[in-house]
Design a protein around this motif. Structure first.
Motif, mmCIF file in Angstrom:
data_model
loop_
_atom_site.group_PDB
_atom_site.id
_atom_site.type_symbol
_atom_site.label_atom_id
_atom_site.label_comp_id
_atom_site.label_asym_id
_atom_site.label_seq_id
_atom_site.Cartn_x
_atom_site.Cartn_y
_atom_site.Cartn_z
ATOM 1 N N GLY A 287 0.793 -1.227 0.000
ATOM 2 C CA GLY A 287 0.000 0.000 0.000
ATOM 3 C C GLY A 287 0.820 1.268 0.000
ATOM 4 O O GLY A 287 0.397 2.287 0.557
ATOM 5 N N ALA A 288 2.004 1.227 -0.616
ATOM 6 C CA ALA A 288 2.846 2.424 -0.662
ATOM 7 C C ALA A 288 2.127 3.554 -1.404
ATOM 8 O O ALA A 288 1.612 3.353 -2.493
ATOM 9 N N THR A 289 2.074 4.727 -0.769
ATOM 10 C CA THR A 289 1.371 5.884 -1.336
ATOM 11 C C THR A 289 2.223 7.115 -1.116
ATOM 12 O O THR A 289 2.545 7.445 0.026
ATOM 13 N N PHE A 290 2.646 7.759 -2.196
ATOM 14 C CA PHE A 290 3.392 9.012 -2.032
ATOM 15 C C PHE A 290 3.441 9.768 -3.344
ATOM 16 O O PHE A 290 3.073 9.241 -4.397
ATOM 17 N N ALA A 291 3.853 11.024 -3.240
ATOM 18 C CA ALA A 291 4.002 11.861 -4.426
ATOM 19 C C ALA A 291 5.417 12.408 -4.441
ATOM 20 O O ALA A 291 5.970 12.755 -3.401
ATOM 21 N N VAL A 292 6.012 12.450 -5.628
ATOM 22 C CA VAL A 292 7.364 12.991 -5.772
ATOM 23 C C VAL A 292 7.235 14.387 -6.359
ATOM 24 O O VAL A 292 6.817 14.539 -7.506
ATOM 25 N N PRO A 293 7.550 15.429 -5.577
ATOM 26 C CA PRO A 293 7.331 16.792 -6.062
ATOM 27 C C PRO A 293 8.251 17.146 -7.214
ATOM 28 O O PRO A 293 9.435 16.778 -7.226
ATOM 29 N N GLU A 294 7.682 17.862 -8.173
ATOM 30 C CA GLU A 294 8.406 18.207 -9.387
ATOM 31 C C GLU A 294 9.559 19.149 -9.099
ATOM 32 O O GLU A 294 9.425 20.086 -8.313
ATOM 33 N N GLY A 295 10.681 18.881 -9.742
ATOM 34 C CA GLY A 295 11.818 19.785 -9.687
ATOM 35 C C GLY A 295 12.645 19.709 -8.420
ATOM 36 O O GLY A 295 13.569 20.493 -8.241
ATOM 37 N N LEU A 296 12.296 18.777 -7.531
ATOM 38 C CA LEU A 296 13.049 18.655 -6.283
ATOM 39 C C LEU A 296 13.792 17.323 -6.234
ATOM 40 O O LEU A 296 13.570 16.439 -7.051
ATOM 41 N N VAL A 297 14.679 17.216 -5.246
ATOM 42 C CA VAL A 297 15.355 15.950 -5.004
ATOM 43 C C VAL A 297 14.693 15.307 -3.795
ATOM 44 O O VAL A 297 14.660 15.884 -2.708
ATOM 45 N N THR A 298 14.122 14.131 -3.988
ATOM 46 C CA THR A 298 13.405 13.443 -2.928
ATOM 47 C C THR A 298 14.153 12.174 -2.563
ATOM 48 O O THR A 298 14.617 11.453 -3.455
ATOM 49 N N ALA A 299 14.273 11.929 -1.266
ATOM 50 C CA ALA A 299 14.935 10.698 -0.825
ATOM 51 C C ALA A 299 13.875 9.675 -0.464
ATOM 52 O O ALA A 299 12.834 10.011 0.102
ATOM 53 N N LEU A 300 14.129 8.429 -0.807
ATOM 54 C CA LEU A 300 13.272 7.326 -0.394
ATOM 55 C C LEU A 300 14.102 6.528 0.611
ATOM 56 O O LEU A 300 15.111 5.923 0.231
ATOM 57 N N ILE A 301 13.724 6.604 1.888
ATOM 58 C CA ILE A 301 14.532 5.922 2.905
ATOM 59 C C ILE A 301 13.680 4.903 3.646
ATOM 60 O O ILE A 301 12.460 4.870 3.495
ATOM 61 N N GLY A 302 14.334 4.083 4.434
ATOM 62 C CA GLY A 302 13.627 3.066 5.189
ATOM 63 C C GLY A 302 14.560 1.924 5.505
ATOM 64 O O GLY A 302 15.589 1.759 4.847
ATOM 65 N N PRO A 303 14.227 1.133 6.530
ATOM 66 C CA PRO A 303 15.110 0.036 6.920
ATOM 67 C C PRO A 303 15.213 -1.016 5.818
ATOM 68 O O PRO A 303 14.406 -1.026 4.890
ATOM 69 N N ASN A 304 16.200 -1.890 5.946
ATOM 70 C CA ASN A 304 16.342 -2.979 4.977
ATOM 71 C C ASN A 304 15.053 -3.784 4.910
ATOM 72 O O ASN A 304 14.422 -4.047 5.925
ATOM 73 N N GLY A 305 14.645 -4.162 3.689
ATOM 74 C CA GLY A 305 13.437 -4.951 3.538
ATOM 75 C C GLY A 305 12.172 -4.131 3.548
ATOM 76 O O GLY A 305 11.071 -4.675 3.555
ATOM 77 N N ALA A 306 12.314 -2.785 3.519
ATOM 78 C CA ALA A 306 11.128 -1.933 3.537
ATOM 79 C C ALA A 306 10.413 -1.925 2.194
ATOM 80 O O ALA A 306 9.286 -1.486 2.094
ATOM 81 N N GLY A 307 11.099 -2.414 1.139
ATOM 82 C CA GLY A 307 10.482 -2.466 -0.184
ATOM 83 C C GLY A 307 10.873 -1.316 -1.084
ATOM 84 O O GLY A 307 10.218 -1.065 -2.090
ATOM 85 N N LYS A 308 11.993 -0.638 -0.757
ATOM 86 C CA LYS A 308 12.377 0.544 -1.533
ATOM 87 C C LYS A 308 12.715 0.192 -2.981
ATOM 88 O O LYS A 308 12.205 0.808 -3.912
ATOM 89 N N THR A 309 13.581 -0.819 -3.134
ATOM 90 C CA THR A 309 13.977 -1.177 -4.495
ATOM 91 C C THR A 309 12.794 -1.739 -5.271
ATOM 92 O O THR A 309 12.634 -1.465 -6.465
#
Lengths: 273, 349
Positions: free
Chosen positions: A35-57
């Motif tokens: 259920g990952a829900t987020f928005a990446v704002p235009e023109g900015l640098v956004t980090a996606l962080i979280g512990p190992n196994g959080a599903g980032k990749t």
């Protein structure tokens, strides 16, 4: 499970270049993304962080089309692109790099970039045989631009080397410069600084800020919070496959849930380190 | 014409014919990375269709086959190539979308066996195990060639076709399209992430390679006047693989060298040696052994082949002279390699 705890987007943030809503993905019963829900704002640098196994990749794989999701929706700008194949998402201007560098090993460094050049007339055999001068002219322009990009990334002197012969750090730079060659509007970087030395981290950080200055939207997975602090405008925290919180890193440090899930141990480590 | 010349021109024919076949397999496997283990099946389709189009109506010939249109030489050959390409599209639509590498190879080798069994047993198609024979000689009514003059003549025709196909193929492999083929060979996930439609590109490669297979097959039936299932046992695919691996995967000139070494010198030349007394056919069996040993030796000692794939340097890609003059900041980069180079050992994960 929906991501209720996610705060409503701040009115001062720009519109979303890329967004997803309720993305889910299970691998044989393991809910990697839930259920990952987020928005990446235009023109900015956004980090996606979280512990190992959080599903980032996994999230980056789904957003870039390298993997399909089981549920949820993805938008690039206003267009819904859920489960579009990779190449169609790429043609919208979304490029990604890989956590472990995946160079096109049999090609030269220069050719790796040339592959990425968008809209090549020479990829149609009709043009190759019937409009050779158009193909040649475009190829010359692409070579010029690729050499410029290589120059920017300090790979110019390696242009004729086989890509598989590069060192790990050089391959990281090749990954980024190849994506840049495609003139992306949105760039997803999967741990661009993992396993490289501090000098190179500095340098890659500089390149990311340069890209931002040209209007590119960046979403990067990053573990090093010092780097996040310095170059990222916005942070998305992922834990157990769902969005835990979004905002500025400084604010997130005060979010008890985030600190408990992830930041606590890292802050300890970084303050002692 | 003495027998020696008859042999020599037969060898020349097979040299050029396998050059064509090897270029076809090379674009599929060497350039695009498609393990086409059914390659000989596409050769057979080209051969049968070319033959059946050249033959007159099957009524009263004692043979059973479809078509029987009595088409003149280059037309039937072209249609043979087109038939092989058309079949490749069908096969690609079914297999390439879902399967990669070794799974694809397994399905294709099964396909090769199915094609073989169907052709061998379903007589109305291409005359079953007897195969097609008495295929009219090309230009028969026009040039009045004798058996002896036909062989050098047709070897030359095949050489000219091979030259033309080589020019076309070099143009393709040098083009941006060729580069995209190689990108997919090296990493199809990356190619897709860079905006390449992997399936469409592989389909193109299958289509081109199968056309070459069909033309090479068509030339065989035109040269020999006959073609039957013993000529394309599924294992024959690996002879073409041996040609491209020995010659140098990814290099069109290597295909000619591979054809010379494997097809001409090791497979066809020994057939003309006097047989060993009391052991007829022994030499032919040794052929297979020698090719197998050579293939293993090449993979072990020189996997890049006799003529390896060339790296395409900036100067050959249309980089103008001033473009290659070192850029300003790169001189600086060369002066501070620490950031990049020192990351090497640590960066390799």
């Amino acid at each position: 499970m929906t991501a209720d705890p996610v705060p409503a987007p701040d009115r001062t943030t720009p519109r979303a270049a890329l967004s997803c809503d309720g993305i889910t993905k299970a691998f044989q019963g393991v809910r990697a993304v839930n259920g990952a829900t987020f928005a990446v704002p235009e023109g900015l640098v956004t980090a996606l962080i979280g512990p190992n196994g959080a599903g980032k990749t996994t999230v980056v794989n789904i957003l870039s089309g390298s993997m399909t999701c089981d549920g949820g929706t993805e938008r690039v700008g206003d267009a819904e692109v859920t489960n579009w194949p990779s190449h169609r998402i790429a043609r919208l201007g979304l490029m990604r790099t890989f956590q472990l560098s995946r160079e096109l090993g049999g090609l030269t460094v220069l050719e790796n970039l040339l592959v990425a050049a968008p809209g090549q007339a020479g990829e149609s055999l009709l043009n190759v045989f019937l409009r050779p001068s158009l193909v040649r002219r475009q190829e010359r322009e692409n070579v010029e631009r690729a050499l410029d990009v290589l120059d920017t990334y300090g790979l110019f002197h390696l242009r004729d080397n086989r890509a598989s012969d590069l060192s790990g750090g050089q391959k990281k730079l090749l990954e980024i410069s190849r994506a840049v060659m495609a003139s992306p509007r949105i760039l997803l970087l999967d741990e661009p600084m993992a396993g490289v030395n501090p000098a190179l981290i500095e340098r890659i950080g500089g390149h990311i800020l340069d890209l931002k200055a040209t209007g590119v939207t960046v979403l990067m997975i990053e573990h090093n919070l010092n780097v996040v602090e310095r170059i990222c405008d916005h942070v998305i925290v992922l834990a157990e496959g769902r969005t835990l919180a979004t905002g500025r890193l400084g604010d997130l440090r005060e979010n008890a849930e985030v600190v408990q899930a992830y930041l606590g141990e890292v802050i300890d480590a970084s303050t002692h380190g | 014409m003495s027998n020696v010349w008859y042999y020599v021109f037969t060898l020349v024919f097979f040299l050029f014919d396998y050059f064509i076949l090897a270029m076809g397999l090379n674009i599929q496997y060497g350039e695009t990375g498609i393990l086409n283990f059914a390659f000989i099946g596409f050769v057979a389709i080209g051969s049968y269709v070319t033959g059946a189009l050249a033959l007159p109506s099957s009524v009263g010939t004692g043979q059973h086959y479809i078509f029987g249109l009595g088409l003149p030489f280059p037309v039937n050959l072209l249609l043979g190539g087109v038939a092989a390409s058309g079949f490749a599209v069908v096969v690609a639509l079914i297999t390439l979308r879902r399967l990669r590498t070794d799974y694809l190879a397994m399905v294709l080798i099964s396909l090769s066996l199915v094609l073989y069994d169907v052709t061998n047993n379903f007589i109305p198609l291409f005359n079953g195990a007897d195969g097609l024979y008495n295929v009219p000689e090309p230009f028969a009514g026009v040039l009045e060639l004798t058996t002896n003059s036909f062989i050098p003549f047709f070897a030359a025709v095949t050489g000219a076709i091979a030259l033309l196909l080589w020019l076309v193929m070099s143009r393709i492999t040098r083009s941006p399209q060729g580069r995209t083929f190689r990108a997919i060979r090296d990493d199809d996930v990356v190619a897709a992430a860079l905006g390449k439609d992997v399936f469409r590109t592989q389909l193109k490669s299958m289509l081109i390679g199968s056309f070459y297979a069909g033309i090479g097959g068509g030339l065989i039936i035109e040269f020999a006047g006959s073609f039957n299932p013993t000529a394309w046992l599924p294992g024959e695919t690996f002879v073409v693989f041996a040609v491209i691996i020995v010659g140098g995967v990814g290099n069109n000139v290597g295909m000619l060298v591979g054809s010379l070494v494997v097809e001409t010198l090791l497979i066809h030349l020994p057939a003309f040696l006097p047989s060993i007394p009391n052991h007829p056919g022994l030499i032919e069996y040794f052929d297979t052994v020698v090719v197998g040993v050579l293939l293993m030796a090449m993979l072990w000692f020189r996997p890049q082949g006799i003529v390896p794939e060339r790296l395409r340097k900036a100067s050959s890609l249309g980089g103008s002279d001033h473009a290659l003059v070192a850029r300003g900041s790169d001189a600086a980069a060369a002066a501070r390699p620490a950031g990049v180079a020192a990351a090497g050992p640590k960066g390799e994960r």
